[in-house]
Enzyme design. Sequence first.
Site, PDB file in Angstrom:
ATOM      1  N   HIS A 269      25.104 -13.545  67.823  1.00 21.03           N
ATOM      2  CA  HIS A 269      26.075 -13.686  66.985  1.00 21.03           C
ATOM      3  C   HIS A 269      27.619 -13.388  67.609  1.00 21.03           C
ATOM      4  O   HIS A 269      28.227 -14.244  68.165  1.00 21.03           O
ATOM      5  CB  HIS A 269      26.079 -12.744  65.614  1.00 21.03           C
ATOM      6  CG  HIS A 269      24.745 -13.306  64.963  1.00 21.03           C
ATOM      7  ND1 HIS A 269      24.622 -14.689  64.448  1.00 21.03           N
ATOM      8  CD2 HIS A 269      23.854 -12.599  64.338  1.00 21.03           C
ATOM      9  CE1 HIS A 269      23.512 -14.528  63.819  1.00 21.03           C
ATOM     10  NE2 HIS A 269      23.137 -13.592  63.826  1.00 21.03           N
ATOM     11  N   ASP A 320      18.546 -19.769  63.671  1.00 23.62           N
ATOM     12  CA  ASP A 320      18.737 -18.349  62.804  1.00 23.62           C
ATOM     13  C   ASP A 320      18.139 -18.569  61.604  1.00 23.62           C
ATOM     14  O   ASP A 320      16.790 -18.523  61.291  1.00 23.62           O
ATOM     15  CB  ASP A 320      20.177 -17.843  62.867  1.00 23.62           C
ATOM     16  CG  ASP A 320      20.424 -16.336  62.145  1.00 23.62           C
ATOM     17  OD1 ASP A 320      19.190 -15.857  62.030  1.00 23.62           O
ATOM     18  OD2 ASP A 320      21.473 -16.002  62.013  1.00 23.62           O
TER      19      ASP A 320
HETATM   20 ZN    ZN Z   1      18.971 -13.410  63.200  1.00 19.48          ZN
END
Ligand code: ZN
Length: 454
Positions: A269, A320
Amino acid sequence: MNVIWAEQALTADGWAKDVRVEVGADGRIASVTPDSPPVGHCVGALLPAPANSHSHAFQRAMAGLTEQRGASKSDSFWTWRHLMFRFLDALTPDQVQAIAALVQMEMLEAGFATNVEFHYLHHQPGGRAYDRLGEMAERIAAAAETSGVGLTLLPVHYQFGGCDQRPLAPGQVRFGNDPDQFARLIEASRAALGTLPADTVLGVAPHSLRAVSQEDLRRAAGWVAEGPVHLHLAEQIPEVEEVQAHWGARPVDWALDNLPLDPRWCLIHLTQMTPKETDTLAKTGVVAGLCPLTEASLGDGVFDGIRWGDAGGRMSIGSDSNIRISLAEELRQLDTSQRLRDHSRAAMATAEHSTGRRLFEAICHGGAQAAGRGSGCLEVGGWADLLALNTQHIDLEGLQKDTLLDSFAFTGDNRMISDVWAAGRHLVQEGQHIRRAEITNAYRKAVRTLRDGL
Ligand code: ZN
């Protein structure tokens, strides 16, 4: 020996025409020869197939079900969290296997050769370990046996409910281990991968600064002798504030000062970084594991791709939460997010390369690094992770080289992809996975029983 021939191919030396590629029985590229006559399996444009560097497979079954919110405007995570906890009270190993196989199939159909699975759903509802500690890892491995995807399995260490080391909440108990049990789980995961092909990789993942002790974070890279080490880092503002309050530093600053960061690490991220953190972290050689579609869906913030790229930072793409699995759409979202923030265009293009070319090559190299996989480039000796674009597609008509990649990234979707190979296994043909019917039938059955039980 399998032979592929392409009208054009993006090789280690750049674009070439009339390229013959030989793939050995070991799954590696044996030769790359431009200016060759057509022979073998003929395709339009041949590219390296990147790794999908971040996935939680089971969340695929929640896609599209979390778009209401609670009465309070600030509680925008309400439906997501509520549904996630209900799922976690119900999911069985059979269901997890069926969902993982679908995710892997969709990754292959989207152009990814490898599933880097950040695997944290380890135990029974209520938190008790299965009779075989590695039961769920075995199910991810069994899914990979069905789908044929290249698998990098990252067993996840998850111990606490926050930086203050509070116990796990009821919705988190299926993830939890103390360090001793986690050490056994790594060995059980290694055993689970035993029957998979030689391109399979075992890495490890301390979940986040909130879920793992400082001591375990510092020693996490030693849990496996080699293989990648992944960590969620600096995703949301409340996480930054919590780490700062308890540990006295912002998450990236803490990681820079305390972790042995090197190219084995992939940090997922990084949507909450200061410019200084971005510059400093980029120079450590870690990969930024970006998940642009999920980060947009969750409102995480915008990764500073321009500054990261200018500092020489490496990057990869993951799906994700798996709300949507599309290589083209991830690339598009990554560059579009920069444009929206900066009121610009072609944000991540360079003087030498267009946006599509620059991003595609970056995530092929970064994805291979994040997966611990010798691939990412069309060259002799690497795993034959390959994708072919259908140059007959209406939006690719007559296009060549970088313009072709730009059109894939900015107008395209999975339907432009004709073929995908993972370590030489020819799994997507004419745009479809070779076991699509079997995998989708098992998935439908799994989600029907799952949703009926909610
Ligand atoms: Zn994740």
